[in-house]
Design a protein around this motif. Structure first.
Motif, PDB file in Angstrom:
ATOM      1  N   ALA A 149      -0.175   0.263  -9.298  1.00  0.00           N
ATOM      2  CA  ALA A 149       0.440   0.445  -7.902  1.00  0.00           C
ATOM      3  C   ALA A 149       0.064  -0.707  -7.448  1.00  0.00           C
ATOM      4  O   ALA A 149      -0.083  -0.673  -5.817  1.00  0.00           O
ATOM      5  N   THR A 150      -0.462  -1.770  -7.846  1.00  0.00           N
ATOM      6  CA  THR A 150      -1.180  -3.062  -7.046  1.00  0.00           C
ATOM      7  C   THR A 150       0.727  -3.372  -6.446  1.00  0.00           C
ATOM      8  O   THR A 150       0.932  -3.743  -5.148  1.00  0.00           O
ATOM      9  N   LYS A 151       1.530  -3.200  -6.799  1.00  0.00           N
ATOM     10  CA  LYS A 151       2.762  -3.881  -6.260  1.00  0.00           C
ATOM     11  C   LYS A 151       3.244  -2.974  -5.589  1.00  0.00           C
ATOM     12  O   LYS A 151       4.031  -2.719  -4.407  1.00  0.00           O
ATOM     13  N   ASP A 152       3.036  -1.288  -5.557  1.00  0.00           N
ATOM     14  CA  ASP A 152       3.625  -0.785  -4.361  1.00  0.00           C
ATOM     15  C   ASP A 152       2.578  -0.970  -2.838  1.00  0.00           C
ATOM     16  O   ASP A 152       3.382  -0.409  -1.996  1.00  0.00           O
ATOM     17  N   LEU A 153       1.259  -1.228  -3.140  1.00  0.00           N
ATOM     18  CA  LEU A 153       0.620  -0.739  -2.621  1.00  0.00           C
ATOM     19  C   LEU A 153       0.327  -2.254  -1.408  1.00  0.00           C
ATOM     20  O   LEU A 153       0.135  -2.788  -0.166  1.00  0.00           O
ATOM     21  N   LYS A 154       0.647  -3.488  -1.969  1.00  0.00           N
ATOM     22  CA  LYS A 154       0.352  -4.753  -1.753  1.00  0.00           C
ATOM     23  C   LYS A 154       1.573  -4.790  -0.573  1.00  0.00           C
ATOM     24  O   LYS A 154       1.341  -4.857   0.855  1.00  0.00           O
TER      25      LYS A 154
END
Length: 143
Positions: free
Chosen positions: A91-96
């Motif tokens: 989620a962090t990699k996709d949303l950042k």
């Protein structure tokens, strides 16, 4: 705009209650484990420790019966932690990049904390996985 007192207090109160809970649990554990007594029966002296009382023992279900529970419990918890680690990093990699492109405030710090949180969860998973391996070593001794 400064938050009102009740909203500040509502953030501090749960933290204080959790710290107090930990302190009381630790104090209870210390009192229980250091508790001893001397009993005299027919001029014979017995020293009683906390682990002499069946209800005070950590393995309240009885010795080897908990090994299977420990084994499967470690498996379930480690799978849940691994899933959380994967979801946190993904989620962090996709949303950042999306939020960085929007240029919204200090979003980089926000997502870096997301990575830090997922990393700590990963360390927790490693500890549980090691515990799982150790509990699997105890199983053959049971049968």
């Amino acid at each position: 705009m400064e938050a009102s007192f009740p909203s500040k207090a509502s953030g501090v109160v749960p933290l204080v209650l959790r710290v107090l809970t930990f302190i009381f649990l630790l104090a209870s554990l210390i009192i229980l484990t250091t508790n001893t007594a001397t009993l005299v029966v027919n001029l014979v002296e017995f020293k009683i420790h906390f682990n002499d009382i069946y209800s005070y023992r950590k393995r309240f279900l009885g010795g080897d019966r908990n090994l299977l529970f420990d084994f499967y419990g470690d498996k379930v918890i480690s799978y849940l932690l691994a899933t959380g680690v994967a979801a946190g990093f993904a989620a962090t990699k996709d949303l950042k990049p999306f939020f960085v492109a929007l240029g919204a405030g200090d979003v980089v710090k926000f997502f870096d904390k997301g990575y830090a949180s997922a990393s700590l969860l990963l360390i927790g998973f490693v500890c549980t996985a090691i515990s799982s391996v150790l509990s699997s070593y105890a199983l053959p001794k049971q049968f």
